[in-house]
Enzyme design. Structure first.
Site, PDB file in Angstrom:
ATOM      1  CE  LYS A 192      -1.724   0.406  -0.040  1.00  0.00           C
ATOM      2  NZ  LYS A 192      -2.912  -0.368  -0.101  1.00  0.00           N
TER       3      LYS A 192
HETATM    4  C1  LIG Z   1      -3.574  -1.628  -0.796  1.00  0.00           C
HETATM    5  C2  LIG Z   1      -3.693  -1.955  -2.234  1.00  0.00           C
HETATM    6  C3  LIG Z   1      -4.949  -2.165  -2.837  1.00  0.00           C
HETATM    7  C4  LIG Z   1      -6.218  -2.333  -2.070  1.00  0.00           C
HETATM    8  O1  LIG Z   1      -6.549  -1.324  -1.228  1.00  0.00           O
HETATM    9  P1  LIG Z   1      -7.521  -1.627   0.021  1.00  0.00           P
HETATM   10  O2  LIG Z   1      -7.908  -0.271   0.486  1.00  0.00           O
HETATM   11  O3  LIG Z   1      -6.724  -2.407   1.022  1.00  0.00           O
HETATM   12  O4  LIG Z   1      -8.675  -2.416  -0.483  1.00  0.00           O
HETATM   13  C5  LIG Z   1      -4.991  -2.333  -4.205  1.00  0.00           C
HETATM   14  N1  LIG Z   1      -3.876  -2.336  -4.947  1.00  0.00           N
HETATM   15  C6  LIG Z   1      -2.657  -2.163  -4.411  1.00  0.00           C
HETATM   16  C7  LIG Z   1      -1.462  -2.150  -5.305  1.00  0.00           C
HETATM   17  C8  LIG Z   1      -2.523  -1.995  -3.031  1.00  0.00           C
HETATM   18  O5  LIG Z   1      -1.306  -1.863  -2.487  1.00  0.00           O
END
Ligand SMILES: *Cc1c(COP(=O)(O)O)cnc(C)c1O
Length: 394
Positions: A192
């Site tokens: 992210k």
């Molecule tokens: C990455 C992601 C999540 C979940 O995040 P995590 O930290 O991996 O649990 C939720 N929604 C979207 C759209 C994502 O890309």
């Protein structure tokens, strides 16, 4: 060891993502390791404070994933069995999974074709007697139609919990998305915009909600270990209501907070890369570029083009293979959630139910986009995709 194909070896190999970890990040993590306190404590508190200030909200509550952030927000807002939450199938599975985990029913609606974000008209039509909330996902960092969605929620007395996993830097109009709706969930997963390896956060202006989420993230305990460690003499705690185990560690927060300090520079770099992509692909008939924002701020987590299969006579996956042959790794966003076996069965969906989401899922190619990309790497991506697109133009 992976073998590079001869053609890939001759080109610059560009991975889809490379985590941006600096010496400063490493020093921050080592400092935490040496501090004598590893789990939820002062660094989590500092990280929360920094994100709350950045989003312009009263509170931020750190958890161990973006998925847990969504679950905790929904649960703490009282959403559960018997309730419906409107969201879209064009997302990572976590957004629908979180609704299911709290016992509510995901009510899926289709997306806008240009952005992949929830279509406010479709959301409006899906409202029924069991609807309690809307869960918009800011796909790729492009804000959802928050003006329409906010008035929709007001009119129908619905809660709003946004999935801002891609949207830590996103402003809709003049407002940060973390300050909109009842609660907003962020992710600090490894790929992210900033990472704490694993982690997430919920922002909200509702202090009572934040306090409840702080309790619920750690088994429902009325005081956490850090608070108890700070008290002299025997410390007591109670459990007013049962919770879950989803607290963020200071170890994770030390990486997240260190990354957060570079958030502006990292965003600027991604914007520059996007500018080069947009300029290079604007006039290519086989490539539909992602839309830019007229106002507000795009977080540019993903740069996803839509490939014109019909005019080129070649499918998206074949294009991704040609890019891979030239050393360019890409990704695709997203496999529609309603077509995953268990969700198709549980929600009674099939191919054709959400044609816009399905079309995007068939045509989208996400290109590498991260601050550590060199200009040469950006050029390599542009050259490879441009030459494929020109070669296929009939
Ligand atoms: C990455 C992601 C999540 C979940 O995040 P995590 O930290 O991996 O649990 C939720 N929604 C979207 C759209 C994502 O890309």
């Amino acid at each position: 060891m992976t073998q590079l194909s001869p053609s890939a070896a001759a080109h610059t190999a560009v991975p889809f993502h490379r985590p941006d970890v600096t010496d400063q990040d490493i020093a921050a993590v080592v400092k935490c390791l040496r501090s004598g306190w590893l789990t939820t404590g002062p660094i989590v508190a500092a990280f929360e404070k920094a994100v709350a200030a950045y989003a312009g909200v009263a509170e931020a509550v750190a958890v161990d994933s973006g998925t847990a952030a969504l679950e905790l927000a929904l649960h703490a807002l009282g959403i559960g069995p018997g309730d419906e939450v409107i969201t879209t199938p064009y997302s990572f599975v976590a957004s629908v999974e979180a609704i299911r985990t709290v016992g509510a029913k995901p009510r899926l609606v289709d997306v806008e074709s240009s952005t992949g974000n929830i279509d406010p008209q479709a959301a409006r039509q899906a409202i029924g007697p069991a609807t309690r909330a809307v869960l918009p996902v800011h796909i790729g960092g492009h804000p959802c139609a928050m003006v329409e969605l906010t008035s929709l929620c007001k009119e129908h007395d619905l809660l709003m919990v946004s999935d801002a996993a891609h949207a830590l830097e996103t402003h809709s109009g003049t407002q940060h998305v973390g300050a909109q709706g009842n609660a907003t969930a962020f992710s600090f997963y490894a790929n992210k915009n900033i990472t704490s390896a694993e982690g997430g956060m919920i922002t909200t202006d509702d202090r009572e909600l934040a306090q409840r989420m702080r309790r619920l993230r750690l088994h429902g305990l009325s005081t956490d270990a850090w608070q108890r460690a700070g008290s002299i003499g025997p410390a007591q705690y109670d459990i007013p209501e049962p919770g879950i185990k989803a607290n963020m560690s200071d170890l994770s927060a030390s990486l997240g907070l260190s990354q957060f300090e570079r958030i502006e520079a990292s965003l600027r770099r991604r914007h520059n890369i996007v500018r080069r992509y947009q300029a290079a692909f604007a006039d290519q008939p086989l490539i539909q570029c992602p839309p830019e924002l007229a106002e507000g701020q795009h977080a540019w987590h993903l740069y996803s083009i839509l490939w014109n299969e019909k005019r080129s006579g070649i499918q998206r996956n074949a294009v991704r293979q040609l890019l891979a042959d030239r050393g360019i790794s890409t990704s695709m966003h997203f496999h529609p959630i309603h077509l995953f076996k268990c969700y198709a069965r549980a929600l009674g969906h099939e191919m054709g139910d959400f044609p816009v989401a399905e079309e995007r899922a068939r045509r989208a190619i996400s290109l590498p986009l991260y601050p550590g990309m060199s200009e040469e790497e950006v050029s390599a991506v542009i050259d490879a995709l441009s030459s494929i697109a020109k070669g296929k133009l009939q």
